[in-house]
Design an enzyme around this catalytic site. Structure first.
Site, short mmCIF file in Angstrom:
data_model
loop_
_atom_site.label_atom_id
_atom_site.label_comp_id
_atom_site.label_asym_id
_atom_site.label_seq_id
_atom_site.Cartn_x
_atom_site.Cartn_y
_atom_site.Cartn_z
N ILE A 70 0.73 -1.27 0.36
CA ILE A 70 0.00 0.08 0.80
C ILE A 70 0.74 1.14 0.63
O ILE A 70 1.91 1.22 0.31
CB ILE A 70 -0.71 0.11 1.24
CG1 ILE A 70 -2.08 1.07 1.31
CG2 ILE A 70 -0.16 -0.10 2.71
CD1 ILE A 70 -3.15 0.95 2.31
N VAL A 72 1.02 5.75 -0.44
CA VAL A 72 0.50 6.81 -0.95
C VAL A 72 2.08 7.91 -1.00
O VAL A 72 2.91 7.93 -0.87
CB VAL A 72 0.10 7.02 -0.10
CG1 VAL A 72 -0.98 8.79 -0.17
CG2 VAL A 72 -1.40 6.36 0.37
N GLU A 104 2.56 -7.59 6.22
CA GLU A 104 3.64 -7.34 7.23
C GLU A 104 3.96 -5.71 7.07
O GLU A 104 3.35 -4.88 5.77
CB GLU A 104 4.59 -8.25 6.51
CG GLU A 104 5.51 -7.91 5.31
CD GLU A 104 6.40 -8.94 5.04
OE1 GLU A 104 7.07 -8.41 4.14
OE2 GLU A 104 6.02 -10.00 4.59
N TYR A 116 -3.55 0.42 10.81
CA TYR A 116 -3.66 -0.96 10.65
C TYR A 116 -4.39 -1.03 11.60
O TYR A 116 -6.02 -2.13 11.82
CB TYR A 116 -2.68 -2.08 10.28
CG TYR A 116 -2.25 -1.73 9.22
CD1 TYR A 116 -2.49 -1.01 8.18
CD2 TYR A 116 -0.45 -1.81 9.31
CE1 TYR A 116 -2.27 -1.36 6.47
CE2 TYR A 116 -0.24 -1.34 7.85
CZ TYR A 116 -0.86 -1.36 6.30
OH TYR A 116 0.28 -1.06 5.52
#
Length: 148
Positions: A70, A72, A104, A116
């Protein structure tokens, strides 16, 4: 400001690699990103005013889903974009009948770990010295989310 989460295709891989290079000290290569398109992967982008500012890659085999990356754009962080991408990943995993979503994260990535945890991911292990850093290595924190 208009923004949307969308599905990405192989034609977006170059832009994804550019974002990864900005956001990660040791990013996935273009070739690795290109390998993340196919039947076992779902790849999401976040576009703001038509520009790709983030992406997420989900890999799923049967009931196990893994958030592969992920990312950004660092100049756009802190605006909730990572959260939007994570919500899309979780929704896709639910729709695909995943039972557990794994990931992870670098031990030093406190903002990501906080995000998370906010979504009920639980720490499930540590891979010691897993990630390279400029000065050596750091641990990977393993996390998982029970879905169904």
């Amino acid at each position: 400001m208009s923004h949307q989460v969308c599905s990405l295709s192989l034609t977006d891989a170059v832009n994804m690699a550019k974002l990864a290079a900005l956001a990660h000290s040791h990013p996935m290569s273009l070739r690795t990103i290109e390998s993340c398109f196919g039947s076992l992967y779902s790849t999401f982008g976040l576009e703001v005013e038509g520009d790709l500012v983030g992406f997420a890659i989900l890999h799923q085999i049967f009931e196990d889903a893994t958030l592969m990356d992920i990312c950004v754009d660092p100049s756009k962080q802190g605006r909730g974009y990572g959260q939007m991408l994570l919500q899309a990943v979780i929704a896709n995993a639910v729709q695909s009948k995943a039972e557990t979503l794994f990931l992870e994260v670098r031990s030093s990535s406190l903002a990501a770990r906080h995000l998370y945890s906010k979504y009920d991911f639980k720490e499930s292990g540590i891979r010691q010295s897993y990630y390279k850093t400029e000065n050596g290595n750091e641990d990977a924190i393993l996390m998982e989310l029970a879905i169904n």
